[in-house]
Scaffold this active site. Structure first.
Site, PDB file in Angstrom:
ATOM      1  N   ASP A 106       0.842  -1.203   0.000  1.00 19.64           N
ATOM      2  CA  ASP A 106       0.000   0.000   0.000  1.00 19.64           C
ATOM      3  C   ASP A 106       0.877   1.253   0.000  1.00 19.64           C
ATOM      4  O   ASP A 106       2.043   1.197   0.420  1.00 19.64           O
ATOM      5  CB  ASP A 106      -0.871   0.031   1.265  1.00 19.64           C
ATOM      6  CG  ASP A 106      -1.806  -1.167   1.335  1.00 19.64           C
ATOM      7  OD1 ASP A 106      -2.126  -1.718   0.273  1.00 19.64           O
ATOM      8  OD2 ASP A 106      -2.175  -1.548   2.461  1.00 19.64           O
TER       9      ASP A 106
HETATM   10  N1  URA Z   1      -1.067  -5.988   4.000  1.00 19.93           N
HETATM   11  C1  URA Z   1      -1.598  -4.744   3.984  1.00 19.93           C
HETATM   12  O1  URA Z   1      -2.624  -4.497   4.579  1.00 19.93           O
HETATM   13  N2  URA Z   1      -0.936  -3.791   3.287  1.00 19.93           N
HETATM   14  C2  URA Z   1       0.224  -4.013   2.633  1.00 19.93           C
HETATM   15  O2  URA Z   1       0.786  -3.092   2.025  1.00 19.93           O
HETATM   16  C3  URA Z   1       0.752  -5.309   2.669  1.00 19.93           C
HETATM   17  C4  URA Z   1       0.092  -6.284   3.367  1.00 19.93           C
END
Ligand code: URA
Length: 240
Positions: A106
């Site tokens: 993310d």
């Molecule tokens: N899980 C999440 O919630 N976000 C990420 O970026 C990676 C794993």
């Protein structure tokens, strides 16, 4: 052993079109072992090749296998919309080679991001069938309780998943911090699992993929490195 003409070498390494690369050579911008080579038809052994373009030295790589220590506020998407893309943190020619993130983090997640231009490698590495563990450190809004850890280990139900998802390993690191190891790689998985277990993820970082840890690479946020064959071999489940 594999020999290629100099213009082809530059093209495969992402320095531009064949025509542009020929121009670079003819303009005297390319050196090998300190010597300017002006004939773009010169055939050169690529194994172990180091070459200089515009006074910057590069290693020849038939394929790229990189790790980027991703900072927050960079997007993994090919067409980033709200923040700069992670590709902007790599040398420009890597973009021309179609380097892409292997899976996504993310925009606000930091840590270890594998990147490559090798399609079969990306496919194999992203395949859910391989069960490659990914290690995350999550900072939680509410304290980490034994019950939270137990819930994450036994499995939590997410809205769009047919089965509950469980962490492979989960342990409390601090009042508001836990380490969680996942093998599935679902969208926003850590954040959604924490929310489903009644907590909230305030910050998230990926610290390892398979047996390769970010710490072992010694990268600061925003830095990247090439992976050696030995390091690539560590990107596997531990049961292999
Ligand atoms: N899980 C999440 O919630 N976000 C990420 O970026 C990676 C794993």
């Amino acid at each position: 052993m594999s020999k290629l003409s100099l213009d082809r070498i530059l093209q495969t390494q992402g320095f531009g079109t064949r025509k542009y690369c020929r121009g670079l050579v003819e303009d005297g911008e390319v050196r090998i072992n300190g010597e300017v080579i002006e004939n773009y038809k010169s055939t050169i052994e690529t194994e172990g090749l180091k070459f200089t373009v515009f006074d910057e030295e590069w290693d020849y790589h038939a394929h790229l296998y990189l790790v980027l220590h991703k900072p927050a506020n960079f997007e993994c998407s090919r067409k980033p919309s709200h923040h700069p893309g992670v590709l902007t943190l790599l040398p420009e020619q890597f973009t021309w080679r179609d380097v892409q993130p292997v899976g996504r983090l993310d925009h606000d997640t930091t840590g270890m991001l594998l990147m490559s231009d090798d399609g079969p490698f990306i496919h194999a590495q992203s395949s859910p069938k391989r069960h490659i563990p990914k290690v995350y450190v999550a900072t939680t809004a509410e304290p980490v309780t034994d019950e939270l850890v137990a819930q994450l280990l036994s499995g939590v139900q997410l809205h769009d998943e047919p089965e509950p998802l469980a962490a492979k390993i989960c342990r409390r690191l601090d009042d508001n911090q836990l380490e969680i190891i996942l093998e599935q790689g679902k969208y926003h998985q850590v954040k959604r699992m924490l929310a489903a277990a009644g907590n909230h993820c305030a910050a998230l970082s990926r610290t390892a993929i398979g047996q390769l840890s970010l710490t072992s690479l010694g990268l600061k946020e925003g830095e990247w490195c090439y992976l050696t064959t030995e390091q690539i071999a560590l990107l596997v489940p531990d049961s292999l």
